[in-house]
Design an enzyme around this catalytic site. Structure first.
Site, PDB file in Angstrom:
ATOM      1  N   GLN A  12       0.948  -1.200   0.155  1.00  0.00           N
ATOM      2  CA  GLN A  12       0.090   0.006  -0.104  1.00  0.00           C
ATOM      3  C   GLN A  12       0.895   1.360  -0.076  1.00  0.00           C
ATOM      4  O   GLN A  12       0.782   2.197  -0.729  1.00  0.00           O
ATOM      5  CB  GLN A  12      -0.991  -0.079   1.186  1.00  0.00           C
ATOM      6  CG  GLN A  12      -1.482   1.429   1.483  1.00  0.00           C
ATOM      7  CD  GLN A  12      -2.343   1.354   2.815  1.00  0.00           C
ATOM      8  OE1 GLN A  12      -3.498   1.213   2.796  1.00  0.00           O
ATOM      9  NE2 GLN A  12      -1.609   1.499   3.959  1.00  0.00           N
ATOM     10  N   ASP A  58      17.825  -9.463  -3.437  1.00  0.00           N
ATOM     11  CA  ASP A  58      17.536  -9.934  -2.120  1.00  0.00           C
ATOM     12  C   ASP A  58      17.953  -9.051  -0.953  1.00  0.00           C
ATOM     13  O   ASP A  58      19.272  -8.686  -0.916  1.00  0.00           O
ATOM     14  CB  ASP A  58      18.228 -11.430  -2.026  1.00  0.00           C
ATOM     15  CG  ASP A  58      18.121 -12.154  -0.700  1.00  0.00           C
ATOM     16  OD1 ASP A  58      17.538 -11.547   0.191  1.00  0.00           O
ATOM     17  OD2 ASP A  58      18.882 -13.157  -0.513  1.00  0.00           O
ATOM     18  N   LEU A  59      17.137  -8.619  -0.133  1.00  0.00           N
ATOM     19  CA  LEU A  59      17.744  -7.650   0.926  1.00  0.00           C
ATOM     20  C   LEU A  59      18.495  -8.122   2.031  1.00  0.00           C
ATOM     21  O   LEU A  59      18.856  -7.627   3.062  1.00  0.00           O
ATOM     22  CB  LEU A  59      16.292  -6.958   1.758  1.00  0.00           C
ATOM     23  CG  LEU A  59      15.557  -5.932   0.590  1.00  0.00           C
ATOM     24  CD1 LEU A  59      14.477  -5.275   1.440  1.00  0.00           C
ATOM     25  CD2 LEU A  59      16.533  -4.998  -0.168  1.00  0.00           C
ATOM     26  N   SER A  84       4.814  -7.668   7.936  1.00  0.00           N
ATOM     27  CA  SER A  84       4.301  -6.526   8.511  1.00  0.00           C
ATOM     28  C   SER A  84       3.288  -6.939   9.200  1.00  0.00           C
ATOM     29  O   SER A  84       2.350  -6.268   9.828  1.00  0.00           O
ATOM     30  CB  SER A  84       3.875  -5.483   7.477  1.00  0.00           C
ATOM     31  OG  SER A  84       3.144  -6.135   6.465  1.00  0.00           O
ATOM     32  N   SER A 125       7.212   1.682  13.427  1.00  0.00           N
ATOM     33  CA  SER A 125       5.727   1.495  13.564  1.00  0.00           C
ATOM     34  C   SER A 125       5.248   1.959  14.928  1.00  0.00           C
ATOM     35  O   SER A 125       6.168   1.715  15.847  1.00  0.00           O
ATOM     36  CB  SER A 125       5.616   0.013  13.276  1.00  0.00           C
ATOM     37  OG  SER A 125       4.216  -0.494  13.844  1.00  0.00           O
ATOM     38  N   GLU A 127       3.350   0.151  16.637  1.00  0.00           N
ATOM     39  CA  GLU A 127       3.366  -1.124  17.311  1.00  0.00           C
ATOM     40  C   GLU A 127       4.581  -1.157  18.261  1.00  0.00           C
ATOM     41  O   GLU A 127       4.552  -1.773  19.327  1.00  0.00           O
ATOM     42  CB  GLU A 127       3.291  -2.355  16.674  1.00  0.00           C
ATOM     43  CG  GLU A 127       2.144  -2.809  15.766  1.00  0.00           C
ATOM     44  CD  GLU A 127       1.016  -3.061  16.670  1.00  0.00           C
ATOM     45  OE1 GLU A 127       1.484  -3.793  17.816  1.00  0.00           O
ATOM     46  OE2 GLU A 127      -0.177  -3.007  16.554  1.00  0.00           O
ATOM     47  N   TYR A 149       6.892  -8.664  15.861  1.00  0.00           N
ATOM     48  CA  TYR A 149       6.860  -7.951  14.932  1.00  0.00           C
ATOM     49  C   TYR A 149       7.406  -6.593  15.449  1.00  0.00           C
ATOM     50  O   TYR A 149       8.391  -5.694  15.248  1.00  0.00           O
ATOM     51  CB  TYR A 149       5.459  -7.556  14.264  1.00  0.00           C
ATOM     52  CG  TYR A 149       5.447  -6.438  13.276  1.00  0.00           C
ATOM     53  CD1 TYR A 149       6.179  -6.413  12.174  1.00  0.00           C
ATOM     54  CD2 TYR A 149       4.720  -5.176  13.969  1.00  0.00           C
ATOM     55  CE1 TYR A 149       5.747  -5.180  11.515  1.00  0.00           C
ATOM     56  CE2 TYR A 149       4.487  -4.149  13.119  1.00  0.00           C
ATOM     57  CZ  TYR A 149       5.185  -3.851  12.083  1.00  0.00           C
ATOM     58  OH  TYR A 149       5.006  -2.762  11.300  1.00  0.00           O
TER      59      TYR A 149
END
Length: 318
Positions: A12, A58-59, A84, A125, A127, A149
């Site tokens: 998104q 590839d990170l 996520s 985030s 969170e 997370y």
């Protein structure tokens, strides 16, 4: 022409970020894990798939990131890639921690070794705050993450801050609270509520099954939040900013508003305690004073304004 690299470009935020950067005249390169397995529906939906370049990287490989930086020589690097899902992080904590932390270290090391003038944005985030004693949350609130997370995001956040303080890189963190759009996948709360409500209204489903909906969260509109990301990177001095609406709303109120708009009885709501999180935050909202004062970010939408947009867009694309 200024060039931006975006990881997580098919999500998104990545889609709207790419769209807004293109509109500002930037060239956009999206790094993806596998070119043969990408979900490009969001990029197609907003009409920019043919305006960006996708590159397989590839990170978890620092050398692969170095190669990309050398090849594209970006001005900006927006890192939106992550595992996520909070709920999935409890199921696969090791994978969540490994990717969300290691990918950030690899990107920052690649920038440090390749070009220290590249500006870096890290998607942090809300969170991370977890167990909060005093509301509203601000940039100074102590972090007490309550999920794998959240722990991974807190670690990545402090790594980003450390590279700014220890190595002098331009690194900033956008601490975004919940934000939605039509492009959200079904595993996110509001998307699930609206899509299921429409299915109920059309006789395709009987009930909406949910977990604990007597908790409150700070929700906003994704395209507006993405504007704040760009403003952070356009500043001369790197810093961290909390991006939020500034108020919280009960999940139950979201459901009842959507059901009312679609003329559905609230008796169609089924609470399933097996869907409760192992550790839950009862209320969370933030203060957006710094983003408005320093960045000049403007946000005055209520979440009911956002819900009206999302319901109409969902019905239009049904």
């Amino acid at each position: 022409m200024k060039r931006s690299i975006i990881t997580g470009i098919t999500g998104q935020d990545g889609c709207y970020l790419a769209q807004q950067l293109i509109n500002k005249g930037y060239e956009v390169i999206g790094l993806v894990r596998d070119l043969n397995q990408i979900n490009d529906s969001g990029l197609k939906h907003i009409g920019i798939l043919d305006k960006i370049r996708l590159e397989q990287v590839d990170l978890l490989s620092e050398s692969a990131i170095v190669d990309s930086l050398t090849k594209f020589k970006p001005t900006f690097f927006y890192n939106l890639a992550a595992q996520s899902s909070v709920s999935n992080s409890f199921i696969e904590p090791t994978q969540t921690l490994l990717f969300n932390i290691s990918s950030v270290i690899n990107i920052l090391e690649a920038i440090r070794k390749t070009d220290i003038n590249i500006k870096f944005y890290q998607a942090s985030s809300s969170e991370m705050f977890g167990k909060v004693v005093h509301l509203p949350v601000s940039e100074q609130t102590v972090l007490h993450p309550l999920s794998p997370y959240a722990i991974s995001k807190a670690s990545a956040h402090w790594i980003t801050v450390n590279y700014r303080e220890a190595y002098g890189l331009f690194t900033c963190c956008g601490i975004l609270f919940n934000h939605d759009s039509y492009l959200r996948p079904m595993n996110f709360f509001t998307k699930k509520v609206i899509r299921t409500a429409i299915e109920i209204s059309k006789g395709r489903k009987e009930f909406l099954e949910v977990g604990n909906i007597d908790v409150k969260r700070d929700f906003g509109y994704a395209p507006k939040y993405v504007e704040a990301m760009i403003l952070m990177m356009e500043k001369e001095i790197a810093d961290d900013y909390l991006i939020c609406s500034g108020e919280s709303i009960y999940l139950r109120d979201i459901i009842e508003y959507v059901f009312s708009k679609l003329n559905i009885s609230t008796q169609k709501i089924v609470v399933n305690k097996s869907l409760y999180r192992p550790a839950e935050i009862m209320d969370m909202y933030g203060a957006n004073y710094k983003a408005k004062a320093v960045l000049g970010w403007k946000y005055d939408m209520t979440y009911f304004d956002v819900l009206d947009i999302l319901i109409q867009e969902e019905l239009h694309n049904w």
